[in-house]
Design an enzyme around this catalytic site. Structure first.
Site, PDB file in Angstrom:
ATOM      1  N   GLY A  16       0.832  -1.200   0.000  1.00 43.20           N
ATOM      2  CA  GLY A  16       0.000   0.000   0.000  1.00 43.20           C
ATOM      3  C   GLY A  16       0.860   1.239   0.000  1.00 43.20           C
ATOM      4  N   GLY A  18       0.699   5.457   0.937  1.00 41.00           N
ATOM      5  CA  GLY A  18      -0.028   6.584   1.485  1.00 41.00           C
ATOM      6  C   GLY A  18       0.694   7.857   1.129  1.00 41.00           C
ATOM      7  N   PHE A  20       2.586   9.520   3.073  1.00 39.73           N
ATOM      8  CA  PHE A  20       3.863   9.688   3.763  1.00 39.73           C
ATOM      9  C   PHE A  20       4.842   8.552   3.542  1.00 39.73           C
ATOM     10  CE2 PHE A  20       0.435  11.731   6.114  1.00 39.73           C
ATOM     11  CZ  PHE A  20       0.856  13.040   6.000  1.00 39.73           C
ATOM     12  N   GLY A  21       4.321   7.409   3.152  1.00 41.33           N
ATOM     13  CA  GLY A  21       5.221   6.284   2.987  1.00 41.33           C
ATOM     14  C   GLY A  21       4.648   5.198   2.112  1.00 41.33           C
ATOM     15  N   LYS A  38       7.421  -0.360   6.355  1.00 39.91           N
ATOM     16  CA  LYS A  38       6.954   0.959   5.914  1.00 39.91           C
ATOM     17  C   LYS A  38       8.174   1.849   5.733  1.00 39.91           C
ATOM     18  CE  LYS A  38       3.754   4.608   7.244  1.00 39.91           C
ATOM     19  NZ  LYS A  38       2.636   4.932   8.131  1.00 39.91           N
ATOM     20  N   ASP A 127      -6.154  10.522  12.500  1.00 39.30           N
ATOM     21  CA  ASP A 127      -6.352  10.268  11.069  1.00 39.30           C
ATOM     22  C   ASP A 127      -7.095   8.949  10.862  1.00 39.30           C
ATOM     23  OD1 ASP A 127      -6.195  10.701   8.351  1.00 39.30           O
ATOM     24  OD2 ASP A 127      -4.192   9.858   8.136  1.00 39.30           O
TER      25      ASP A 127
HETATM   26  N1  LIG Z   1       1.355  -4.119   8.765  1.00 37.49           N
HETATM   27  C1  LIG Z   1       0.751  -4.093   7.569  1.00 37.49           C
HETATM   28  N2  LIG Z   1       0.383  -5.233   6.968  1.00 37.49           N
HETATM   29  C2  LIG Z   1      -0.242  -5.228   5.757  1.00 37.49           C
HETATM   30  N3  LIG Z   1      -0.540  -4.099   5.066  1.00 37.49           N
HETATM   31  C3  LIG Z   1      -0.198  -2.914   5.620  1.00 37.49           C
HETATM   32  C4  LIG Z   1       0.466  -2.844   6.890  1.00 37.49           C
HETATM   33  N4  LIG Z   1       0.676  -1.539   7.171  1.00 37.49           N
HETATM   34  C5  LIG Z   1       0.179  -0.838   6.140  1.00 37.49           C
HETATM   35  N5  LIG Z   1      -0.356  -1.647   5.201  1.00 37.49           N
HETATM   36  C6  LIG Z   1      -1.017  -1.237   3.934  1.00 37.49           C
HETATM   37  O1  LIG Z   1      -0.438  -0.024   3.460  1.00 37.49           O
HETATM   38  C7  LIG Z   1      -1.426   1.031   3.422  1.00 37.49           C
HETATM   39  C8  LIG Z   1      -0.783   2.357   3.777  1.00 37.49           C
HETATM   40  O2  LIG Z   1      -0.233   2.269   5.071  1.00 37.49           O
HETATM   41  P1  LIG Z   1      -0.149   3.529   6.047  1.00 37.49           P
HETATM   42  O3  LIG Z   1      -1.531   4.060   6.274  1.00 37.49           O
HETATM   43  O4  LIG Z   1       0.608   3.143   7.262  1.00 37.49           O
HETATM   44  O5  LIG Z   1       0.691   4.544   5.137  1.00 37.49           O
HETATM   45  P2  LIG Z   1       0.674   6.132   5.132  1.00 37.49           P
HETATM   46  O6  LIG Z   1       1.666   6.594   4.128  1.00 37.49           O
HETATM   47  O7  LIG Z   1       0.873   6.616   6.524  1.00 37.49           O
HETATM   48  O8  LIG Z   1      -0.814   6.416   4.628  1.00 37.49           O
HETATM   49  P3  LIG Z   1      -1.729   7.719   4.817  1.00 37.49           P
HETATM   50  O9  LIG Z   1      -1.402   8.647   3.705  1.00 37.49           O
HETATM   51  O10 LIG Z   1      -3.112   7.133   4.696  1.00 37.49           O
HETATM   52  O11 LIG Z   1      -1.466   8.256   6.177  1.00 37.49           O
HETATM   53  C9  LIG Z   1      -2.511   0.560   4.394  1.00 37.49           C
HETATM   54  O12 LIG Z   1      -3.785   1.102   4.105  1.00 37.49           O
HETATM   55  C10 LIG Z   1      -2.479  -0.943   4.196  1.00 37.49           C
HETATM   56  O13 LIG Z   1      -3.250  -1.318   3.074  1.00 37.49           O
END
Ligand SMILES: Nc1ncnc2c1ncn2[C@@H]1O[C@H](COP(=O)(O)OP(=O)(O)OP(=O)(O)O)[C@@H](O)[C@H]1O
Length: 367
Positions: A16, A18, A20-21, A38, A127
């Site tokens: 996935g 997002g 930020f990462g 991540k 969030d």
């Molecule tokens: N531990 C995990 N196991 C499986 N999939 C995961 C895990 N952590 C994150 N993901 C997948 O990755 C996606 C993005 O993760 P995360 O929300 O931590 O990233 P982010 O960059 O902080 O996103 P956002 O912009 O929504 O804040 C999640 O919606 C999920 O589908």
């Protein structure tokens, strides 16, 4: 694919992405098991440090990933945690919004417990959205993404963060509380308001500001809609309306009565169970009254096969030849506004679809 030089981890695939990462599935050669990594997009001071701080404390709590490792790679911070399942949003869309109300509330109770656990550690999430809840094969719900978390209270002195009404917007507009839109410092009540929007979205398949026709509203329009929304626009269940009213009435520093709120969702679940209604959303994009009426003119069998044509569930239901007879007529439920956009199947179909044996053969989930 990301460049990640490591003797210990081999990146397998992207899970996935997002703002930020990016999150990758990777093989941990040390334990010979798959993990989630991540990796922060930016090299600057990262949200990963907050993520690590929280995972360190909360590791071991039910419904939270375990912290495995963290560090920097190519100057980019990363965190390694347990590999979990799909997020609620993806799962919800994958199964084409086929979901029973009972299951939404069951999942809702788990989401609520995760929020309470985080609050017990004196953090608010800030969030919350369906993408932040991951669900495993056994329908256990996990809360993730702690990059925007914030302490709402100094846990030693027990002093709440001060009220402030000129905060920049933090979070995701679709699920943020109204006060967040208005620039008011977030506290526990705001996570709980986001929770209400998540549950309403999962129950109805939409929110006033997330319509089925893919229209996108900007933050200002969403704020406007949230200002005027009545609780009955979000929920029909009296218990859930009461939940929303209570959350909206909370003062900034107030410790929410979690037991009372838990009892309200449990009550809503009990009402659904005792009504013995089993409800599916078939396809959120075609649920206006006229289109439903039009569809109803068609024969029962044709309607079912059309509606489910492209869905795994239907294909598999066809395969295992579940008999759909006249005693299980599709109908629109008018008397419960909660379910006005849903179509109802008698329990025998639902039970068949929800039984583990059938699901195994379906090779898909019915949430
Ligand atoms: N531990 C995990 N196991 C499986 N999939 C995961 C895990 N952590 C994150 N993901 C997948 O990755 C996606 C993005 O993760 P995360 O929300 O931590 O990233 P982010 O960059 O902080 O996103 P956002 O912009 O929504 O804040 C999640 O919606 C999920 O589908």
């Amino acid at each position: 694919m990301v460049e990640f030089k490591s003797d210990r981890y081999t990146i397998d695939s992207l899970l996935g992405e997002g703002n930020f990462g990016s999150v990758y599935k990777a093989l941990d050669k040390k334990t010979d098991s798959y993990v989630a990594i991540k990796i922060e997009k930016s090299q600057k001071i990262s949200q990963i440090s907050m993520e690590v701080e929280i995972l360190r404390q909360i590791t071991g709590e039910k419904g939270f990933p375990k912290l495995i490792d963290f560090g920097k790679n190519n100057d980019k911070p990363y965190v390694v945690m347990t590999l979990l399942g799909q997020n609620l949003q993806k799962k919800f869309l994958t199964i084409r919004k086929i979901i029973s109300v009972e299951t939404v509330l069951d999942i809702g109770i788990q989401c609520f417990k995760r929020i309470k656990t985080l609050h017990d550690y004196y953090y608010i999430h800030r969030d919350l959205k369906p993408q932040q809840f991951l669900i495993d094969d056994d329908f256990n719900v996990f809360l993730i993404d702690f990059g925007l978390c914030k302490k709402y209270m100094n846990s030693k002195l027990m002093i709440h963060v001060p009220y402030n009404d000129s905060r920049p917007f933090v979070g995701t507009a679709n699920y943020a509380s109204l006060n967040t839109h208005l620039g008011i410092q977030q506290s526990r009540r705001d996570d709980l308001e986001s929770f209400c929007y998540i549950i309403s979205y999962l129950l109805y398949g939409k929110l006033p500001w997330i319509p089925n026709d893919k229209t996108k509203y900007d933050e200002k329009s969403i704020r406007k809609m949230k200002t005027t929304i009545a609780p009955s626009n979000l929920f029909a269940s009296a218990s859930l309306v009461q939940f929303f009213i209570y959350v909206k009435s909370l003062a900034f520093e107030k410790n929410p009565d979690y037991q009372y709120l838990f009892d309200l969702i449990s009550q809503a679940l009990f009402e659904v169970k005792s009504s013995s209604l089993s409800i599916f959303i078939i396809d959120g994009s075609t649920n206006s009254k006229s289109s439903i009426k039009k569809r109803e003119r068609k024969s029962r069998k044709k309607t079912i096969s059309n509606k489910f044509k492209r869905s795994n569930l239907c294909r598999s239901l066809d395969n295992i030849q579940i008999t759909i007879n006249n005693s299980s007529q599709t109908q629109v439920c008018d008397n419960l506004p909660e379910f006005k956009d849903r179509r109802i199947f008698k329990n025998n179909i639902l039970r068949a679809a929800e039984s583990p044996v059938v699901q195994k053969r379906l090779n898909c989930y019915v949430m």
